[in-house]
Design an enzyme around this catalytic site. Structure first.
Site: not given
Ligand code: MSP
Length: 667
Positions: A34, A37, A142, A145, A159, A162, A311, A314
């Site tokens: 999304h 990412h 959690c 997390c 949390c 979440h 925020k 989904k």
């Molecule tokens: N798998 C772990 C990370 C392990 S790294 C060794 C994880 N994955 S995640 O799919 O949840 O990705 C989190 C990351 O996605 C955030 O740190 C950020 O880089 C990005 N984002 C997810 N949602 C976001 C927003 N709404 N806004 C900006 N970035 C965000 O955590």
């Protein structure tokens, strides 16, 4: 050969460090890619491209995190095996990046066999060192997390990330002695102010470290979870997801003896969002210290993207998918928008109004117009060939500003302040647009005594375009390929691909033949997105007309009352774009900002060329009933003096004597 081996020693204070290793988090495969990412990955891609532009040898890594409870649960919900499930979602991430022009050098998966071996290798080392022990533990876990939370972290018993209450779990597990490295980590953060940036996150970490650290639970019994990497010293346990995931940064460069490891580990820079600060700023460095390695170089932490101030989630149904964004707005508009709109470190809000506004103003009007006007004038006045730079040239307006902007751009990009880097670049773009209006090349071309002046002005403009192509390349690679092509240069030509060697004024070779390319950024039709001007003005008009009928006595022919005059809504408008109306010799289609943007069709094509009037402030009638002229709807009228000369009529546009904001009412 590496530059360090040639005797150049990188230093922390100089921007050029010669090698760069930049990583994104590896994303969980329990959700599809999304906007969040996409942002992190575009940031890392932009930084990788920037460092290459200044001559670094760069490695950029992203990937997917595929073990753990959440993934096993998601696979079960879909009724497929975990492996089938992770293959599918990981594939979606891999397929998304080319759509966004993101080009990682390595895409790592935690299910890759070499990653499994690396994790087991490190676990064994840390265990042998006595930093892992077995113990009973009761804690608040959690699932979102994938870690135990402390009481302090909970908000109303839940949390905060979440919004779920954690489960109280008691089990025997393996623990990593994180506390053993607490002081060393605090000392490192104090000694290296850039280790965690922006500063607010560094302070957050230091504040967390001011309390004693609890040791980290690093295992799950296989009775509860099998979808993980088995501990090398106890087959009844798999490793806890963070211990597994963080090590990807080492696996991806061939730890312990790969060449890339040697070259890249010392310069590793991680980009993450604030949600995973603690694992990256505390778990990871203590794990690295226990392994006996030097710490990574930098951690860059950004804020969260919301959507229309809400925020992204989904359940609300407002999750933004990168592929849909690209389809709606185009890849470079997205890349520009998210880098320009978010101040790195703070949260930002995404909305289609905001992106359309930036596309029309920053992209179509500012850079798009500058590029097309400059190229059009070179085509027309110089047969499309760049004039030679004029030797004794004391016109240094653009040259001086370009030098300052280049310097600021490099500093801001280097410190992840992309929005400020782009702001600096846009100062140069605005100045160049003003330079056209002030120097009137269309008048110079008619002036026999002008000497080299026309060539000087056009050379300065085309050289500015070359420097803009260089600077914008990390952010909008596709557009810059096109800009280079239009300037008659191959995209790989060092003049537009090497900032270290060619980031100085004067590189554009005289004699280069330009090539015609289509508009860089066509305007987006705001009428489709916003309340049409038409309806607003109609409403206003009818209510005033009613009032008039009731109140006004008849007037002598040719005379209007003050009330009648007041019904005219006159405003100052800025012409931000102008183009001929198809199949008409008389009409120009103007985009006028007053302050919202509207289209006005004006019968001035015989008297003005589009490039002459772009940027001009004019007077407009803002509340006229819209009319269609040659198929184009005109929402207002520009005022002009009608000069009768020798039996001919000439129109001279009305303007204001000083700079005022577009939309200013005319009293
Ligand atoms: N798998 C772990 C990370 C392990 S790294 C060794 C994880 N994955 S995640 O799919 O949840 O990705 C989190 C990351 O996605 C955030 O740190 C950020 O880089 C990005 N984002 C997810 N949602 C976001 C927003 N709404 N806004 C900006 N970035 C965000 O955590």
């Amino acid at each position: 050969m590496r530059k360090e081996q040639r005797g150049i020693v990188p230093c922390d204070h100089c921007i050029i460090t010669m090698t760069t290793y930049i990583t994104t988090p590896i994303y969980y495969v329990n959700a599809q890619p999304h906007l969040g990412h996409a942002y992190t990955t575009i940031v890392a891609d932009t930084y990788a491209r920037f460092r290459r532009l200044i001559g670094d040898s760069v490695r950029f890594q992203t990937g997917t995190d595929e073990h753990g409870d959440k993934i096993a649960e998601a696979a079960e919900r879909e009724g497929v095996s975990p492996k089938e499930y992770v293959d599918r979602i990981s594939g979606m991430f891999r397929e998304t990046w080319p759509l966004l022009d993101v080009k990682p050098d390595n895409f790592i998966r935690t299910t890759d066999p070499e990653h499994v071996l690396t994790v087991q290798n490190i676990l064994q080392q840390v265990y042998d060192k006595g930093d892992i022990y077995f113990d009973k533990y009761t804690g608040l876990y959690c699932t979102g997390c994938e870690r135990f939370l402390t009481e302090k972290e909970l908000v109303d018993g839940k949390c905060p990330d979440h919004q779920t209450a954690p489960d109280e779990i008691t089990e025997e597990n393996y623990f990593f002695r994180m506390s053993r490295y607490q002081q060393e980590l605090i000392d490192h953060i104090h000694a290296n102010p850039d280790f965690i940036t922006p500063e607010r996150y560094r302070n957050e970490v230091l504040s967390f470290l001011s309390e004693p650290l609890e040791d980290l639970c690093i295992s799950r019994p296989t009775s509860r979870l099998t979808w993980g990497i088995p501990l090398p010293f106890d087959e009844n346990f798999v490793t806890y997801v963070w211990f597994d995931a963080l090590i990807n940064y080492l696996t991806g460069i061939g730890y312990p003896d790969g060449d890339n490891f040697e070259e890249y580990w010392r310069v590793a820079e991680h980009v993450i969002a604030k949600d995973i600060l603690k694992p990256h700023a505390i778990y990871w460095p203590t794990m690295v210290l226990s392994t006996g390695l030097p710490l990574y170089k930098k951690l860059h932490v950004h804020g969260y993207w919301n959507v229309d101030e809400t925020k992204m989630s989904k359940s609300i149904g407002n999750v933004i998918r990168p592929a849909e964004l690209v389809e709606a707005y185009g890849v470079d508009s997205i890349r520009y928008f998210i880098l320009r709109e978010m101040s790195f470190g703070l949260d930002a809000s995404f909305s289609s109004d905001a992106i359309v506004a930036r596309m029309n103003s920053d992209l179509a009007n500012d850079i798009g117009n500058l590029y097309s006007r400059t190229c059009a004038m070179l085509m027309k006045y110089c047969d499309g060939v760049v004039p030679e730079a004029v030797a004794a040239d004391d016109d240094t307006v653009l040259r001086d500003l370009a030098a300052e902007v280049l310097q600021r751009y490099r500093e801001e990009m280097n410190s992840f302040q992309f929005h400020r880097g782009l702001q600096a670049v846009w100062e140069l773009i605005s100045q160049a647009n003003r330079y056209i209006v002030e120097n009137e090349p269309w008048a110079l071309v008619k002036d026999e005594s002008r000497g080299d002046r026309l060539n000087t002005v056009l050379y300065n403009l085309v050289e500015t375009l070359r420097l803009l192509t260089l600077m914008l390349q990390p952010v909008m690679p596709g557009t810059c390929r096109k800009m280079a092509q239009g300037l008659g240069l191959e995209p790989e030509n060092p003049l537009v691909a090497d900032l270290a060697e060619h980031g100085n004024w004067g590189g554009m070779p005289g004699g280069t033949r330009l090539e015609k390319v289509s508009a860089l950024f066509p305007r987006v039709d705001v009428k489709k997105k916003k309340q049409p001007v038409k309806e607003q003005s109609k409403k206003k008009k009818s209510s005033k007309a009613e009032k008039k009928q009731k109140q006004k006595p008849a007037l002598a022919e040719g005379v209007i009352s003050f009330d009648q005059f007041q019904e005219l809504e006159l405003r100052v408008g800025e012409i931000v774009a102008a183009e001929p109306v198809k199949k008409s010799d008389r009409l120009l289609q103007l985009t006028v900002k007053a302050p919202e943007e509207r289209t006005i069709v004006a019968g001035i094509a015989e008297y003005y060329r589009p490039e002459e009037i772009t940027g001009m402030l004019v007077l407009i009638v803002a509340n006229l009933q819209p009319v269609k002229l040659m198929g184009v709807e005109s929402q207002g009228m520009v005022l002009a003096a009608k000069v009768e000369e020798g039996g001919k009529t000439r129109l001279v546009l009305s303007t204001v004597s000083g700079k005022v904001p577009p939309g200013t009412p005319v009293a």
